[in-house]
Design a protein around this motif. Structure first.
Motif, PDB file in Angstrom:
ATOM      1  N   ALA A 139       0.844  -1.207   0.000  1.00  0.00           N
ATOM      2  CA  ALA A 139       0.000   0.000   0.000  1.00  0.00           C
ATOM      3  C   ALA A 139       0.872   1.248   0.000  1.00  0.00           C
ATOM      4  O   ALA A 139       0.587   2.232  -0.713  1.00  0.00           O
ATOM      5  CB  ALA A 139      -0.932  -0.019   1.203  1.00  0.00           C
ATOM      6  N   ALA A 140       1.949   1.237   0.804  1.00  0.00           N
ATOM      7  CA  ALA A 140       2.830   2.401   0.878  1.00  0.00           C
ATOM      8  C   ALA A 140       3.487   2.681  -0.470  1.00  0.00           C
ATOM      9  O   ALA A 140       3.668   3.841  -0.871  1.00  0.00           O
ATOM     10  CB  ALA A 140       3.892   2.195   1.969  1.00  0.00           C
ATOM     11  N   GLU A 141       3.796   1.604  -1.193  1.00  0.00           N
ATOM     12  CA  GLU A 141       4.383   1.794  -2.533  1.00  0.00           C
ATOM     13  C   GLU A 141       3.381   2.457  -3.483  1.00  0.00           C
ATOM     14  O   GLU A 141       3.742   3.321  -4.282  1.00  0.00           O
ATOM     15  CB  GLU A 141       4.854   0.446  -3.103  1.00  0.00           C
ATOM     16  N   ASP A 142       2.138   2.020  -3.408  1.00  0.00           N
ATOM     17  CA  ASP A 142       1.100   2.636  -4.246  1.00  0.00           C
ATOM     18  C   ASP A 142       0.932   4.122  -3.911  1.00  0.00           C
ATOM     19  O   ASP A 142       0.759   4.963  -4.800  1.00  0.00           O
ATOM     20  CB  ASP A 142      -0.238   1.909  -4.060  1.00  0.00           C
ATOM     21  N   VAL A 143       1.005   4.427  -2.619  1.00  0.00           N
ATOM     22  CA  VAL A 143       0.870   5.838  -2.218  1.00  0.00           C
ATOM     23  C   VAL A 143       2.060   6.640  -2.740  1.00  0.00           C
ATOM     24  O   VAL A 143       1.889   7.735  -3.319  1.00  0.00           O
ATOM     25  CB  VAL A 143       0.759   5.971  -0.681  1.00  0.00           C
ATOM     26  N   ALA A 144       3.258   6.113  -2.570  1.00  0.00           N
ATOM     27  CA  ALA A 144       4.461   6.820  -3.022  1.00  0.00           C
ATOM     28  C   ALA A 144       4.417   7.057  -4.536  1.00  0.00           C
ATOM     29  O   ALA A 144       4.812   8.126  -5.027  1.00  0.00           O
ATOM     30  CB  ALA A 144       5.710   6.031  -2.634  1.00  0.00           C
ATOM     31  N   LYS A 145       3.906   6.071  -5.264  1.00  0.00           N
ATOM     32  CA  LYS A 145       3.781   6.202  -6.721  1.00  0.00           C
ATOM     33  C   LYS A 145       2.798   7.323  -7.073  1.00  0.00           C
ATOM     34  O   LYS A 145       3.057   8.148  -7.966  1.00  0.00           O
ATOM     35  CB  LYS A 145       3.291   4.849  -7.278  1.00  0.00           C
ATOM     36  N   ALA A 146       1.683   7.345  -6.394  1.00  0.00           N
ATOM     37  CA  ALA A 146       0.676   8.384  -6.657  1.00  0.00           C
ATOM     38  C   ALA A 146       1.242   9.775  -6.354  1.00  0.00           C
ATOM     39  O   ALA A 146       1.043  10.736  -7.116  1.00  0.00           O
ATOM     40  CB  ALA A 146      -0.573   8.120  -5.818  1.00  0.00           C
ATOM     41  N   VAL A 147       1.976   9.871  -5.246  1.00  0.00           N
ATOM     42  CA  VAL A 147       2.581  11.159  -4.886  1.00  0.00           C
ATOM     43  C   VAL A 147       3.565  11.599  -5.973  1.00  0.00           C
ATOM     44  O   VAL A 147       3.558  12.753  -6.408  1.00  0.00           O
ATOM     45  CB  VAL A 147       3.292  11.069  -3.513  1.00  0.00           C
ATOM     46  N   ALA A 148       4.389  10.650  -6.427  1.00  0.00           N
ATOM     47  CA  ALA A 148       5.391  10.974  -7.456  1.00  0.00           C
ATOM     48  C   ALA A 148       4.707  11.448  -8.739  1.00  0.00           C
ATOM     49  O   ALA A 148       5.127  12.437  -9.355  1.00  0.00           O
ATOM     50  CB  ALA A 148       6.275   9.757  -7.723  1.00  0.00           C
ATOM     51  N   GLU A 149       3.662  10.751  -9.133  1.00  0.00           N
ATOM     52  CA  GLU A 149       2.958  11.115 -10.372  1.00  0.00           C
ATOM     53  C   GLU A 149       2.336  12.506 -10.272  1.00  0.00           C
ATOM     54  O   GLU A 149       2.398  13.298 -11.209  1.00  0.00           O
ATOM     55  CB  GLU A 149       1.871  10.082 -10.679  1.00  0.00           C
ATOM     56  N   LEU A 150       1.738  12.787  -9.126  1.00  0.00           N
ATOM     57  CA  LEU A 150       1.058  14.081  -8.970  1.00  0.00           C
ATOM     58  C   LEU A 150       2.048  15.229  -8.745  1.00  0.00           C
ATOM     59  O   LEU A 150       1.706  16.392  -8.925  1.00  0.00           O
ATOM     60  CB  LEU A 150       0.060  14.006  -7.816  1.00  0.00           C
ATOM     61  N   SER A 151       3.251  14.891  -8.309  1.00  0.00           N
ATOM     62  CA  SER A 151       4.266  15.928  -8.091  1.00  0.00           C
ATOM     63  C   SER A 151       4.910  16.345  -9.405  1.00  0.00           C
ATOM     64  O   SER A 151       5.528  17.398  -9.502  1.00  0.00           O
ATOM     65  CB  SER A 151       5.372  15.419  -7.165  1.00  0.00           C
ATOM     66  N   GLY A 152       4.811  15.457 -10.415  1.00  0.00           N
ATOM     67  CA  GLY A 152       5.536  15.655 -11.662  1.00  0.00           C
ATOM     68  C   GLY A 152       5.039  16.850 -12.479  1.00  0.00           C
ATOM     69  O   GLY A 152       4.123  17.534 -12.122  1.00  0.00           O
TER      70      GLY A 152
END
Lengths: 247, 247
Positions: B234-247
């Motif tokens: 779950a934490a990996e999915d959250v980190a991925k979402a954060v990275a995508e939205l930060s881009g």
């Protein structure tokens, strides 16, 4: 019930809503702030609770507290994310529908750039039907008041701004006044004298609070009363007892 | 019930007893400490309350909480002064007599100089019949445990020492693990993604905590689970979402 109540006592409970407080991740500062704030305006905080982000827990606590006290103030759980469930729980507790409030929509639409009032942000405009909004000067998303329940944000700066917004609308009682007498001794040395002074001054509340400073025990004695003369007389008796026992 | 419970979940409530917290004079630090401490040893703190130094309030809260949770921990009101009424209220709540406990008397008699174990200090040896004592390494006056209720001092240093004394005797569950993913954006930007991730990982609890730093909003996303692999996914999915939205 704005204004001053006939019996001079207005009571309140504070309800903190949030898993993060119970897990230890976040240290609550809202109870302490509300305690100071309410005392200063003449409202007696009689109880505080912290409950998790769980529907039944929030609704049960709100219903227990709103039946017992003049006011219930809550903090936490009114943001845009899936774990922000306070508004729906309050609506459920009070048996009213949760609606997309046009006033809240207008505030938030004006706040975000065109096209960015997304579905997630629209969550923050879901308000129990019949509620009044509480202004949020910090980040716009409003709190709300329904019946005697005031629902505020968990972020301390926002909660504090909301308290400022609602304070002028609250009924207040006669303020509880207090005096503190420090005693450079462990409280057990002055305990019997304090009990006698409490008996002599039944219209005061005398509290004794020990402190451990570098292994040395000192005591703060706090005398409270709504009547200035009664307070003063009891505080003088306490100061006299402290002086005698220090000699 | 020392050891690990079969269903892996052990629950607790924390009850702070004291007018000084509700008046704002003292800022509670015991709830936050207990939240961290209990989480770290595998006990879930599910509720906290603050009640005043009033007999009916203390007894009612203790009875409500001890019926609902595996453990109830209290702080405050076990000192030597007239406003320290916790021991008698707990005895009343549990329907047992309050006695001058010989073990507590022995501890306190040994602690004070000869002839100085005064009637006020004897108050601190009044313990509900059938209770076990909780050691107080700081100032000797013991707390006590009766049934599933653990009664401790209000002074944080003493409460913390008492927690250390009782911790080895407590049953614990599987520890709740957590990971925090910081997001340099207001939580409303990531809200929809988090809701979807929460749905995908129902065995986690995903919390989103906004912070206001100098007028800029950032978010801490906390993922919790008792299962390390589930937490990590779950934490990996959250980190991925954060990275995508930060881009």
């Amino acid at each position: 019930m704005t204004g001053q109540k006939a019996d001079n006592v207005v009571t309140a409970a504070f309800l903190v809503i949030g898993d993060e407080i119970l897990s230890g991740r976040t240290k609550d500062r809202n109870i302490g702030f509300a305690a100071d704030y309410l005392t200063s305006i003449g409202i007696d905080l009689k109880e505080a609770r912290v409950v998790p982000d769980e529907r039944e827990e929030i609704a049960a606590a709100v219903n227990a507290l709103r039946a017992r006290y003049d006011y219930v103030f809550t903090s936490g759980g009114i943001g845009p994310t899936h774990d922000d469930i306070t508004a729906e729980c309050i609506a459920e507790a009070l048996g009213v529908p949760l609606i997309l409030d046009p006033r809240a929509v207008a505030i938030l639409e004006a706040h975000y750039p065109p096209g960015q009032f997304t579905p997630a942000r629209q969550r923050m405009a879901r308000i129990p039907q019949g509620a009044d909004l509480i202004e949020n000067k910090v980040s716009k998303a409003p709190g709300f008041k329904i019946g005697n329940v005031y629902v505020m944000a968990g972020v301390p700066a926002i909660m504090q701004a909301m308290m400022d917004a609602i304070a002028p609308t609250l009924a207040t009682g006669k303020k509880m006044l207090s005096e503190t007498v420090p005693a450079d001794m462990p409280e057990s040395r002055i305990a019997e004298r304090l009990a006698a002074i409490q008996d002599t001054h039944p219209q005061t509340l005398i509290g004794s609070y020990p402190q451990a400073d570098n292994g040395k025990f000192t005591t703060q004695i706090v005398i409270r009363s709504r009547d200035e003369a009664i307070l003063k007389a009891a505080a003088e008796d306490v100061a006299k007892a402290v002086a005698e026992l220090s000699g």
